[in-house]
Motif scaffolding. Structure first.
Motif, PDB file in Angstrom:
ATOM      1  N   MET A 167       0.850  -1.186   0.000  1.00 27.86           N
ATOM      2  CA  MET A 167       0.000   0.000   0.000  1.00 27.86           C
ATOM      3  C   MET A 167       0.879   1.228   0.000  1.00 27.86           C
ATOM      4  O   MET A 167       1.757   1.369   0.844  1.00 27.86           O
ATOM      5  N   ASN A 168       0.640   2.137  -0.908  1.00 28.65           N
ATOM      6  CA  ASN A 168       1.407   3.371  -0.991  1.00 28.65           C
ATOM      7  C   ASN A 168       0.605   4.483  -0.356  1.00 28.65           C
ATOM      8  O   ASN A 168      -0.441   4.870  -0.855  1.00 28.65           O
ATOM      9  N   ALA A 169       1.090   4.991   0.770  1.00 26.33           N
ATOM     10  CA  ALA A 169       0.341   6.017   1.481  1.00 26.33           C
ATOM     11  C   ALA A 169       1.194   7.259   1.643  1.00 26.33           C
ATOM     12  O   ALA A 169       2.382   7.180   1.898  1.00 26.33           O
ATOM     13  N   THR A 170       0.585   8.422   1.488  1.00 28.03           N
ATOM     14  CA  THR A 170       1.283   9.692   1.680  1.00 28.03           C
ATOM     15  C   THR A 170       0.797  10.298   2.974  1.00 28.03           C
ATOM     16  O   THR A 170      -0.413  10.476   3.176  1.00 28.03           O
ATOM     17  N   LEU A 171       1.725  10.637   3.850  1.00 28.89           N
ATOM     18  CA  LEU A 171       1.373  11.143   5.168  1.00 28.89           C
ATOM     19  C   LEU A 171       1.565  12.638   5.214  1.00 28.89           C
ATOM     20  O   LEU A 171       2.553  13.171   4.727  1.00 28.89           O
ATOM     21  N   ARG A 172       0.628  13.332   5.769  1.00 31.99           N
ATOM     22  CA  ARG A 172       0.791  14.778   5.947  1.00 31.99           C
ATOM     23  C   ARG A 172       0.281  15.170   7.318  1.00 31.99           C
ATOM     24  O   ARG A 172      -0.524  14.467   7.928  1.00 31.99           O
ATOM     25  N   GLN A 188      -3.264  12.461  14.935  1.00 30.65           N
ATOM     26  CA  GLN A 188      -3.037  13.878  14.647  1.00 30.65           C
ATOM     27  C   GLN A 188      -2.731  14.100  13.167  1.00 30.65           C
ATOM     28  O   GLN A 188      -2.857  15.212  12.656  1.00 30.65           O
ATOM     29  N   TYR A 189      -2.300  13.050  12.502  1.00 37.16           N
ATOM     30  CA  TYR A 189      -1.907  13.133  11.099  1.00 37.16           C
ATOM     31  C   TYR A 189      -2.924  12.392  10.237  1.00 37.16           C
ATOM     32  O   TYR A 189      -3.715  11.605  10.733  1.00 37.16           O
ATOM     33  N   GLU A 190      -2.897  12.689   8.945  1.00 30.92           N
ATOM     34  CA  GLU A 190      -3.767  11.957   8.035  1.00 30.92           C
ATOM     35  C   GLU A 190      -2.951  11.447   6.854  1.00 30.92           C
ATOM     36  O   GLU A 190      -1.947  12.030   6.463  1.00 30.92           O
ATOM     37  N   VAL A 191      -3.402  10.345   6.319  1.00 29.92           N
ATOM     38  CA  VAL A 191      -2.693   9.632   5.264  1.00 29.92           C
ATOM     39  C   VAL A 191      -3.566   9.572   4.017  1.00 29.92           C
ATOM     40  O   VAL A 191      -4.765   9.306   4.110  1.00 29.92           O
ATOM     41  N   PHE A 192      -2.937   9.819   2.868  1.00 27.32           N
ATOM     42  CA  PHE A 192      -3.652   9.573   1.612  1.00 27.32           C
ATOM     43  C   PHE A 192      -3.419   8.119   1.227  1.00 27.32           C
ATOM     44  O   PHE A 192      -2.305   7.700   0.955  1.00 27.32           O
ATOM     45  N   ASP A 196      -8.434   8.196  -0.971  1.00 30.16           N
ATOM     46  CA  ASP A 196      -8.903   9.262  -0.079  1.00 30.16           C
ATOM     47  C   ASP A 196      -7.985   9.313   1.140  1.00 30.16           C
ATOM     48  O   ASP A 196      -7.157   8.417   1.352  1.00 30.16           O
ATOM     49  N   TYR A 197      -8.157  10.345   1.936  1.00 29.86           N
ATOM     50  CA  TYR A 197      -7.383  10.477   3.166  1.00 29.86           C
ATOM     51  C   TYR A 197      -8.055   9.710   4.300  1.00 29.86           C
ATOM     52  O   TYR A 197      -9.286   9.568   4.336  1.00 29.86           O
ATOM     53  N   ARG A 198      -7.218   9.205   5.182  1.00 33.58           N
ATOM     54  CA  ARG A 198      -7.711   8.541   6.386  1.00 33.58           C
ATOM     55  C   ARG A 198      -6.807   8.931   7.553  1.00 33.58           C
ATOM     56  O   ARG A 198      -5.703   9.434   7.366  1.00 33.58           O
ATOM     57  N   ALA A 199      -7.293   8.712   8.768  1.00 41.43           N
ATOM     58  CA  ALA A 199      -6.482   8.991   9.952  1.00 41.43           C
ATOM     59  C   ALA A 199      -5.280   8.058   9.978  1.00 41.43           C
ATOM     60  O   ALA A 199      -5.389   6.878   9.645  1.00 41.43           O
TER      61      ALA A 199
END
Length: 286
Positions: free
Chosen positions: A1-6, A97-101, A107-110
């Motif tokens: 799974m490729n997730a982007t964290l912001r 506190q952060y969300e991941v795409f 979509d974004y998730r916690a």
């Protein structure tokens, strides 16, 4: 799974980009001021203080994370033994506190504890995951020498000294010279007005592009610990040492076990050798 964290709800960047990992080499030891700070994890028997790491995490979260990321550090390690040792529910709450795409759901998730800390959203702000290992605070002949042998590389001392090294601009510098004067940073800009006739610096340090990030009472610790500039800087320096060396305690224990094993083995080999050769050495020549 490729997730982007912001960062969820990240505030605006606090200051100019940090030159902490700039391409220029650090100045010679006599041109910077690095304080030798005592940390609990120093020495062969030293260990991290979980409460100090928790305070350092808070300083990072409330101050440093506005500009800097730690993309190599999994959030779940905040609960590991030898680290901040946060309870599982607190680690989970911190991750949220952060969300991941998430590309699987588009979509974004916690964020979850299995995700990593976010990386910086600023191109010129270096990642802090390994900063304590990347920087050497103490120097000697040819970049090594007696200082590093006695005091260590000095990565946490460098971070501490950088945070506390902001001072009033020297009188020799012009008012419009860019950056902030820092006595511990040797790779920044330096005005010609602060050099002597031979081109030597007349004041230590240089001008860094990052404004001072930590002040007295920049954060408030839940345990009532001091939050002055020196204490907060020491706490975040310890935390960034842990992020760079999360298995430091395990390596120390392994090294101690190895030394004890070799000591016992040496004694057994000596006694065995003595027993084997004793009858031969004990014979008298006719």
């Amino acid at each position: 799974m490729n997730a982007t964290l912001r960062k969820f709800g990240t505030p605006a960047a606090l200051a100019l980009s940090l030159s902490l990992s700039g391409g220029a080499a650090l100045a010679a030891a006599e041109d910077v001021v690095i304080e030798d700070v005592e940390f609990s994890f120093e020495g062969p028997f030293g260990s991290f203080d979980p409460l100090q790491l928790q305070r350092g995490l808070k300083v990072y979260t409330e101050v440093c994370s506005a500009c800097h990321g730690m993309k190599y550090v999994p959030i779940r390690t905040l609960g590991d033994e030898g680290g901040p040792q946060l309870p599982e529910d607190q680690v989970r709450a911190y991750a949220e506190q952060y969300e991941v795409f998430d590309e699987e759901i588009d979509d974004y998730r916690a964020a979850k504890p299995s995700d990593h800390f976010p990386e910086s959203m600023l191109e010129n702000a270096p990642d802090l995951s390994l900063m304590a290992k990347k920087r050497a605070g103490f120097h000697g002949p040819y970049g090594t020498g007696i200082n590093q042998f006695l005091k260590g590389m000095g990565g946490p001392e460098y971070i501490y000294s950088l945070m506390t090294g902001y001072h009033e601009t020297p009188e020799c510098a012009p008012d419009d010279f860019p950056g902030s004067y820092n006595a511990a940073f040797g790779a920044g800009g330096f005005p010609e007005e602060c050099k002597d006739e031979e081109g030597h610096h007349t004041v230590p340090g240089s001008w860094i592009n990052m404004a001072q990030p930590i002040y007295d009472d920049s954060v408030e610790f839940d345990d009532g610990s001091p939050a002055d500039l020196e204490s907060a800087s020491k706490d975040v320096a310890a935390f960034l040492t842990w992020t760079a060396e999360p298995k430091l305690m395990a390596r120390k224990y392994a090294g101690l076990t190895g030394v004890l094993f070799l000591t016992v083995l040496s004694v057994l080999l000596y006694l065995t050798n003595k027993r084997i050769w004793a009858p031969i050495k004990g014979k008298k020549k006719d």
